[in-house]
Enzyme design. Structure first.
Site, short mmCIF file in Angstrom:
data_model
loop_
_atom_site.label_atom_id
_atom_site.label_comp_id
_atom_site.label_asym_id
_atom_site.label_seq_id
_atom_site.Cartn_x
_atom_site.Cartn_y
_atom_site.Cartn_z
N LYS A 195 0.59 -1.32 0.11
CA LYS A 195 -0.24 -0.06 0.10
C LYS A 195 0.75 1.22 -0.16
CE LYS A 195 -3.60 2.62 2.78
NZ LYS A 195 -4.55 2.14 3.86
N LYS A 248 -2.05 -1.65 -3.32
CA LYS A 248 -3.41 -0.55 -3.70
C LYS A 248 -2.42 0.82 -3.88
CE LYS A 248 -6.30 2.18 -0.71
NZ LYS A 248 -6.13 2.59 0.67
C1 PBG Z 1 -7.28 3.15 5.68
C2 PBG Z 1 -7.49 3.01 4.05
C3 PBG Z 1 -7.63 4.29 3.25
C4 PBG Z 1 -7.74 3.52 1.41
C5 PBG Z 1 -8.41 2.47 2.32
N1 PBG Z 1 -8.43 2.45 3.33
C6 PBG Z 1 -7.07 5.73 3.13
C7 PBG Z 1 -5.54 6.08 3.68
O1 PBG Z 1 -4.69 5.45 3.70
O2 PBG Z 1 -5.82 6.90 3.65
C8 PBG Z 1 -8.22 4.43 0.69
C9 PBG Z 1 -9.66 4.00 -0.59
C10 PBG Z 1 -9.34 4.30 -1.57
O3 PBG Z 1 -8.74 5.84 -1.65
O4 PBG Z 1 -10.36 4.26 -2.35
N2 PBG Z 1 -8.65 3.02 6.19
#
Ligand code: PBG
Length: 327
Positions: A195, A248
């Site tokens: 991520k 991601k």
């Molecule tokens: C964290 C989380 C995020 C997203 C999914 N889980 C936000 C982040 O890391 O700031 C982002 C998903 C998206 O942008 O669609 N709980």
């Protein structure tokens, strides 16, 4: 053999033959739809930066999930906006927490839906970071302790699968041990393994009210410049017992999806994130691109890169196209 005997265009002559030789398809079974749930009553609020995406109060969430089920989409992933935030995000492990209550409602009203929960803290903490703060930084090992509590609480409330997204070191191992210790060895973990610290999450943070109050997430999420590190993260999660690994965002990270697919035997999930959705919606609204075609091309590309499943805000739109026979 060569031209003029070899003519690749023969296989592109009509839609029939193109369909026969098509290598990648989007099916309903590939799709996971994100659902935002919040406290309150009678609320179906559109997220301003994500047209077509809503935040549902607890009394409305089952209907929203039924709609997803009726379209033939097999799974949802839940995100919660709690009534109250605190320093540590204790709503995440409360029996009366927003996700716990949503799980019970959904499991009762729509038992055939596969329900995944995002396991993180940023939506639940006053500071908006993904764990326990200590000296202005997110403390890894203290956060693991709270992650275990959150994971167990989700499992007790009926989650089918847990998806830890905080990028804490050792999070998969900690959650696996906690689950197994309480008889939840059947619940899989889908880890947000690679991520990245991405600006493509902007609209989500508006939807989930989870923007960090200070600083950013670069001390725990990955540097977009790094490729091999993604593999390191994925392989660590495999060792720790992940069942599915995730990359991601998706679209600017197709090389990462492709590499991860080649180097692991686990199913690979890709998260087609909020910013990727909003860009297509916005340009479509302006008439600058053909929204539907760009959406389909994007999802096909993510699948072609190696994703076995895709979390996408487009899931309902694609499902409708599939049902109408347009795909
Ligand atoms: C964290 C989380 C995020 C997203 C999914 N889980 C936000 C982040 O890391 O700031 C982002 C998903 C998206 O942008 O669609 N709980």
């Amino acid at each position: 053999m060569e031209f003029p005997k070899l003519r690749p265009r023969r296989l592109r002559k009509s839609e029939k033959i193109r369909e026969l030789v098509r290598e990648t398809r989007i099916t309903l079974q590939d799709l996971i739809y994100p659902v935002f749930v919040r406290h309150g009553e009678g609320l179906v609020e559109e997220v301003p930066s994500m047209p077509g995406v809503y935040r549902y109060s607890l009394d409305r969430v089952a209907d929203a999930v039924k709609e997803v089920r009726d379209l033939g989409i097999p799974a949802v992933i839940l995100f919660g906006i709690p009534e109250e935030k605190d320093e540590v995000g204790s709503d995440t492990w409360s029996d009366q927490g927003i996700i716990q209550r949503a799980l019970r409602v959904i499991k009762k009203e729509v038992p055939d839906m596969y329900v995944i929960t995002d396991v993180c803290f940023c939506e639940y903490t006053t500071h908006g970071h993904c764990g326990v703060l200590h000296g202005g930084e997110v403390h890894n090992d203290l956060t693991l302790e709270n992650l275990k509590k959150q994971a167990l609480s989700h499992a007790r409330s009926g989650a089918d699968m847990l998806a830890p997204s905080g990028m804490m070191d050792g999070m998969v191992k900690a959650i696996r041990e906690a689950l197994d210790g309480e008889g939840f060895e059947h619940i899989p973990i889908m880890s947000y393994s690679a991520k990245y610290a991405s600006a493509f999450y902007g609209p989500f943070r508006e939807a989930a009210e989870s923007a960090p109050a200070f600083g950013d997430r670069r001390s725990y999420q990955m540097d977009p410049a790094n490729r091999r590190e993604a593999l390191k993260e994925v392989l660590l999660d495999v060792q720790e017992g992940a069942d599915i690994v995730m990359v991601k965002p998706a679209l600017a990270y197709l090389d990462i999806i492709s590499m991860v697919k080649e180097h692991t035997l686990l199913p690979v999930c890709a998260y087609n994130v909020s910013g990727e959705y909003s860009m297509i919606k916005a340009a479509g609204r302006l008439g600058w691109i053909d929204e539907k075609k760009v959406m389909v091309e994007t999802l096909i590309a993510i699948k072609r890169a190696g994703a076995d499943m895709i979390i996408t805000y487009f899931a309902k739109d694609v499902a409708q196209m599939i049902i109408r026979g347009e795909l």
